[in-house]
Design an enzyme around this catalytic site. Structure first.
Site, short mmCIF file in Angstrom:
data_model
loop_
_atom_site.label_atom_id
_atom_site.label_comp_id
_atom_site.label_asym_id
_atom_site.label_seq_id
_atom_site.Cartn_x
_atom_site.Cartn_y
_atom_site.Cartn_z
N HIS A 87 -5.58 156.54 75.32
CA HIS A 87 -4.37 155.62 75.34
C HIS A 87 -4.49 155.04 76.65
O HIS A 87 -4.12 153.76 76.86
CB HIS A 87 -3.07 156.21 75.05
CG HIS A 87 -3.02 156.18 73.38
ND1 HIS A 87 -3.36 157.64 72.80
CD2 HIS A 87 -2.73 155.68 72.50
CE1 HIS A 87 -3.09 157.32 71.53
NE2 HIS A 87 -2.86 156.29 71.34
N GLU A 94 -4.65 156.46 58.93
CA GLU A 94 -5.13 156.88 59.95
C GLU A 94 -5.64 158.43 59.88
O GLU A 94 -6.22 158.98 60.69
CB GLU A 94 -4.67 156.68 61.34
CG GLU A 94 -3.11 157.10 61.30
CD GLU A 94 -2.31 156.77 62.87
OE1 GLU A 94 -3.17 156.53 63.86
OE2 GLU A 94 -1.15 156.77 62.82
N ASP A 113 -7.64 157.20 65.31
CA ASP A 113 -7.49 158.48 64.65
C ASP A 113 -8.37 158.75 63.41
O ASP A 113 -8.57 159.68 63.13
CB ASP A 113 -5.98 158.52 64.11
CG ASP A 113 -5.30 158.65 65.71
OD1 ASP A 113 -5.89 159.81 66.40
OD2 ASP A 113 -4.06 158.40 65.89
N CYS A 144 -5.80 148.12 62.96
CA CYS A 144 -5.06 147.84 64.22
C CYS A 144 -5.79 148.85 65.20
O CYS A 144 -5.30 148.83 66.30
CB CYS A 144 -3.66 148.05 64.23
SG CYS A 144 -3.20 149.68 63.66
C1 PEP Z 1 -5.28 154.19 65.93
O1 PEP Z 1 -5.13 155.65 65.59
O2 PEP Z 1 -6.02 153.74 65.60
C2 PEP Z 1 -4.13 153.72 66.16
C3 PEP Z 1 -4.06 152.34 66.30
O3 PEP Z 1 -3.06 154.35 66.77
P1 PEP Z 1 -3.27 155.02 68.28
O4 PEP Z 1 -4.44 154.66 68.83
O5 PEP Z 1 -1.87 154.48 69.22
O6 PEP Z 1 -3.33 156.61 68.14
MG MG Z 2 -3.33 156.52 65.99
#
Ligand code: PEP
Ligand code: MG
Length: 537
Positions: free
Chosen positions: A188, A427, A451, A498
């Site tokens: 992140h 995900e 994920d 996303c």
């Molecule tokens: C993902 O897992 O692709 C997602 C958009 O959520 P995060 O990256 O915050 O886990």
């Molecule tokens: Mg995620």
């Protein structure tokens, strides 16, 4: 001139001073001083500055968490005025003829040991406070800013690793680039760097000696150049100019629709982590916000954000987006996003552990507070809600029951709310495989490829050693995306992406062909992707 190689997380060029971010427990060196009085005066000045910082922190905390939550910063101010503490520091400087930093650190160790040994629980807990205030004074003595960065000028931030909570606390206007020794490109922190539009490198082996030196981050080649010579510097200045020109050209695409030549439209939304990202979203002309990672609201606080605090944030985002869609994802903590005040147990396998919707469906008071804030804010704009880490229809039904309860409560109190679209993140492979069933329950799907890749390939997205085989282009992932899109369409709902893969411009054309309805990407990718789509047949 020295070249240090690393791995690119976000491209771009940054030129500026390198600042190694010191974490707590920064090592304090000891050296002899001749002028004892001058050293004592340094302590006095640093103490005053630290008290000034604490006063400001207290005021900020009162606004954010109320007086009782802020009280600790008052206690810290008093501790810094404590005679015994100050006398001990002066005494060490005098008797040992040593520097102020060392004297403060020694005093902190002695006092902390003394407090820890006390029977009284309250007093023994003060050991941590003594360390905390002493670290603050030492940092001031070392001439570091509050974020752990030098002074006021923007710098290339170099650190061993950066946790998402540390990254969000940095003053973004002071960061030219991120360079870390550890970390993975799917973490992140990496995602935050992309959102902040800041060049970022990981896996750069550096030594302390680069601190304060001039540097260049080449986010294309993945190198950090330390003390570049004049010729190299000139070359990079020119390249940076070129980069800015390209950005200028993309601006022409603002206000234009994201549509192929044959008229197929793609919704192009932005991912954000905080209210301060909305400005970049608007600058880049996103059609909406496709993923607001609301857990960053929690990560920025030192205690649970209240319903009112959350309501104000969601309302402001909705209002700033002026009627454009804002998809807010409910709390997704756990794994690399740890929030101290949740007091979660240490887990063997946190990515597969107690996280996201699992916490929300277990500690429902937290979930309900957030949902009330979201529904209340929905009266001020076009808010959609999406739920992370779903694996079953049962979870969706549980969520729906809680939402019905929240809405009934608001109705009873006569509090208005909008018509809120509700979707889920796909995900987990489980969600992808039952997307036909899930599609009957929700208004939309948003595919979290970060994920989804991790769980499909059984590769920890945080593990830097596996970065090379963490492959979102894997046929298994692409097939699941196709399956999810098809199942969504069969039930008449839309499906977007996303995760970071949505911004992969080598796949944009493929996504259009697959029937993906929406891409939600870091704001800076909006215009380049619009360009690709507008040039497509
Ligand atoms: C993902 O897992 O692709 C997602 C958009 O959520 P995060 O990256 O915050 O886990
Ligand atoms: Mg995620």
């Amino acid at each position: 001139m020295k070249r240090l190689e690393g791995k690119v997380v976000f491209s771009g060029i940054a030129i500026g001073k390198i600042s190694i971010m010191k974490k707590e427990n920064q090592s304090v060196r000891r050296w002899k001083v001749d002028d004892i009085e001058a050293e004592k005066a340094r302590v006095d000045e640093a103490k005053e500055q630290a008290i000034g910082e604490l006063k400001k922190l207290y005021e900020k905390a009162v606004q954010e968490v109320g007086e009782s939550g802020a009280a600790i910063f008052e206690v810290h101010q008093m501790m810094l005025e404590d005679e015994g503490y100050l006398e001990s520091i002066d005494n060490i400087i005098e008797t040992e003829s040593v520097n102020a930093e060392y004297a403060v650190a020694s005093t902190a160790d002695n006092f902390a040991a003394m407090f820890s040994a006390m029977e009284d629980e309250y007093m023994s807990a003060r050991a941590a406070d003594i360390k905390d205030i002493s670290e603050r004074v030492i940092r001031v003595l070392m001439g570091k800013g509050e974020s752990g960065l030098d002074g006021n000028e923007p710098v290339i931030v170099v650190a061993e690793d950066l946790a998402p909570s540390e990254t969000v606390q940095l003053d973004k206007s002071k960061v030219l680039a991120f360079v870390t020794k550890y970390g993975s490109s799917n973490s992140h922190t990496a995602i935050l760097a992309r959102t902040m539009n800041i060049p970022a490198l990981i896996n750069v082996g550096y030594g302390e000696e680069i601190d304060g030196k001039m540097g260049i981050v080449d986010g294309k080649e993945g190198i950090l150049i330390v003390e570049p010579d004049e010729e190299v510097l000139e070359r990079y200045r020119a390249a940076k100019e070129e980069e800015l020109k390209k950005k200028e050209m993309l601006k022409e695409l603002k206000g234009k629709p994201t549509v192929t030549k044959s008229g197929r439209e793609m919704k192009l939304y932005a991912n954000i982590g905080s209210i301060s990202d909305v400005a970049t979203v608007l600058q880049n002309d996103a059609g909406g916000i496709g993923l607001f990672r609301s857990e960053f609201v929690y990560l920025e606080k030192s205690d649970y954000p209240t319903e009112e605090e959350q309501f104000q944030i969601y309302k402001q985002v909705a209002q700033n987006m002026a009627g454009k869609k804002v998809i807010i994802r409910t709390l997704d903590i756990g794994a690399d996003k740890q929030v101290d005040y949740f007091n979660m147990d240490k887990e063997e396998n946190p990515a597969m552990g107690y996280r996201a919707i699992r916490i929300c469906l277990d500690r429902t008071e937290i979930f309900k507070t957030q949902l009330r804030a979201l529904f209340r804010a929905s009266a001020y704009g076009k808010i959609s809600i999406m739920y992370p880490m779903i694996i079953s229809v049962k979870e969706v039904k549980q969520i729906k029951a809680i939402v019905a309860e929240i809405k009934a409560g608001l109705d009873r109190e006569g509090i208005p709310y909008g018509d809120v679209e509700q979707g889920i993140m796909i995900e987990t492979p489980a969600a992808a495989m039952i997307s036909d069933l899930l599609a009957k329950e929700v208004d939309f799907f948003s595919i979290g490829t970060n994920d989804l890749t991790q769980y499909t390939l059984a590769i920890d997205r945080q593990n830097a050693k596996l970065d090379n085989i963490y492959d979102s282009h894997h046929e298994a992932v692409l097939r699941m995306i196709q399956m999810v899109v098809d199942n969504a369409h069969k039930e008449g709902i839309w499906a977007g992406i996303c995760g970071e893969l949505g911004a992969d411009m080598t796949l944009t054309e493929k996504f259009v062909k697959m029937g993906v309805d929406e891409l939600s990407v870091s704001p800076t990718f909006i215009l380049p992707i619009r360009k690709i789509i507008r040039e497509m047949e």
